[in-house]
Design a protein around this motif. Structure first.
Motif, mmCIF file in Angstrom:
data_model
loop_
_atom_site.group_PDB
_atom_site.id
_atom_site.type_symbol
_atom_site.label_atom_id
_atom_site.label_comp_id
_atom_site.label_asym_id
_atom_site.label_seq_id
_atom_site.Cartn_x
_atom_site.Cartn_y
_atom_site.Cartn_z
ATOM 1 N N GLN A 36 0.830 -1.209 0.000
ATOM 2 C CA GLN A 36 0.000 0.000 0.000
ATOM 3 C C GLN A 36 0.863 1.256 0.000
ATOM 4 N N SER A 39 2.887 1.697 -3.286
ATOM 5 C CA SER A 39 2.004 2.134 -4.361
ATOM 6 C C SER A 39 1.709 3.620 -4.251
ATOM 7 N N ARG A 40 1.448 4.088 -3.036
ATOM 8 C CA ARG A 40 1.190 5.510 -2.828
ATOM 9 C C ARG A 40 2.413 6.345 -3.187
ATOM 10 N N GLN A 43 2.785 6.540 -7.062
ATOM 11 C CA GLN A 43 1.789 7.440 -7.645
ATOM 12 C C GLN A 43 2.154 8.901 -7.410
ATOM 13 N N ARG A 44 2.681 9.222 -6.227
ATOM 14 C CA ARG A 44 3.048 10.608 -5.940
ATOM 15 C C ARG A 44 4.269 11.043 -6.741
ATOM 16 N N TRP A 69 6.697 7.847 1.746
ATOM 17 C CA TRP A 69 5.752 6.723 1.676
ATOM 18 C C TRP A 69 6.426 5.484 1.089
ATOM 19 N N SER A 111 -7.594 -0.721 1.512
ATOM 20 C CA SER A 111 -8.009 0.172 0.424
ATOM 21 C C SER A 111 -9.423 0.676 0.640
ATOM 22 N N SER A 114 -9.264 3.326 3.471
ATOM 23 C CA SER A 114 -8.594 4.571 3.109
ATOM 24 C C SER A 114 -9.363 5.355 2.056
ATOM 25 N N SER A 115 -10.099 4.644 1.171
ATOM 26 C CA SER A 115 -10.847 5.330 0.124
ATOM 27 C C SER A 115 -12.256 5.715 0.565
ATOM 28 N N TYR A 238 2.684 -0.876 -10.063
ATOM 29 C CA TYR A 238 2.023 0.135 -9.243
ATOM 30 C C TYR A 238 1.673 1.379 -10.054
ATOM 31 N N SER A 242 -3.688 -0.715 -9.441
ATOM 32 C CA SER A 242 -3.834 -0.485 -8.013
ATOM 33 C C SER A 242 -3.017 -1.493 -7.209
#
Length: 303
Positions: A36, A39-40, A43-44, A69, A111, A114-115, A238, A242
């Protein structure tokens, strides 16, 4: 045929080996959290540097090293690897390796929380399908799983197959990089990680029993190469899928490869009755069905 490890043939699962099951389960928790956070981080970094069509560039990889992260996720994955190595060193692969599928359940729950998107009925059904399949598989493996002395011939066989796989990976990436999807990266990473788990078990057992030789040194190189390449493909997965999808694919492909090697090459299910073999197949189908249904119906996909 000479052997290298002083492990008697046809040894049933001992209480100490059974203790490796909760160790593997804790490792699955850290695997889920690490996935998790990584992956974050990916993406950032891509949001800041842009997305590449041919996979992550050197600039992106260096950017990941500066992402809090991603670094946190990497540390958690490192702890997951340590726990996995402890479990596979002290218990048959067919018993502990499939337990990584628990990470998929945890990742999906994480997920959803958090979503803010709750699990639907289909996703919950998929979770239970996965749990039931893995539970049956591990239950049977705990009864019939055996460890035998690992021979030079068996290790050579694993290394030769890994060399063929590496050549196929390089060729496929060269021609498929521009059109590669998340599933391509996941499949490749899962296959490579399956070899990492198997070779790591062999190397650690040789270290523990003082049988390190030149062939073991080659196996160490194989572990490093497969782990580094697998990690690179996971980071690319990633960037185009997802964390749920990545974990779903890895928890199916990685155990299939590792367990396949354990059964076919290392003989970890030798002598198992036919009813156990049928049970393995049924449990595998149930677990695979569950993880793919979960990948299809996880909250991020539905959202």
């Amino acid at each position: 045929m000479t052997t290298d490890l002083p492990i008697p043939d046809a040894v049933n699962l001992t209480p100490f080996q059974a203790l490796m099951i909760p160790v593997a389960l804790v490792g699955a928790v850290f695997l889920s959290l690490g996935a998790q956070f990584q992956s974050r981080g990916v993406q950032r970094v891509e949001a800041r540097l842009g997305r590449q069509s041919k996979g992550l560039s050197v600039r992106h990889v260096l950017g990941l090293l500066g992402s809090g992260w991603w670094v946190l996720g990497t540390l958690m994955l490192g702890l997951a690897v340590v726990l996995q190595l402890i479990s596979i060193t002290n218990a048959p692969l067919i018993v502990v390796q499939p337990l990584g599928a628990v990470a998929l359940v945890i990742t999906t729950w994480f997920s959803s929380r958090s979503s803010g998107v709750p699990l639907g009925q289909q996703a919950r059904r998929a979770v239970w399908t996965c749990i039931i399949g893995v539970g049956i598989f591990v239950g049977i493996a705990a009864v019939v799983g055996r460890e035998s002395a690992i021979t030079h011939e068996q290790l050579v066989t694993i290394l030769v197959v890994l060399a063929i796989v590496l050549v196929a990976v390089f060729l496929s990436f060269r021609f498929a990089a521009k059109r590669a999807s998340a599933m391509y990266y996941i499949v490749v990473a899962g296959v490579l990680y399956g070899f990492v788990a198997t070779l790591a078990k062999v190397v650690l057992n040789r270290f523990l029993h003082g049988t390190f030789d030149w062939l073991t040194a080659i196996a160490v190189v194989g572990v490093i190469v497969a782990a580094v390449l697998g990690g690179y493909f996971v980071q690319n997965a990633y960037s185009s899928g997802s964390a749920d999808l990545v974990i779903a694919g890895l928890t199916v492909i990685d155990p299939i490869v590792a367990v396949g090697i354990g059964v076919i090459v290392l003989g970890e299910a030798a002598g198992a009755p036919w009813i156990a073999v049928v049970g393995f197949l049924v449990a595998a189908v149930i677990a695979i069905t569950g993880v793919f249904l979960l990948a299809k119906h996880h909250p991020e996909t539905r959202h």
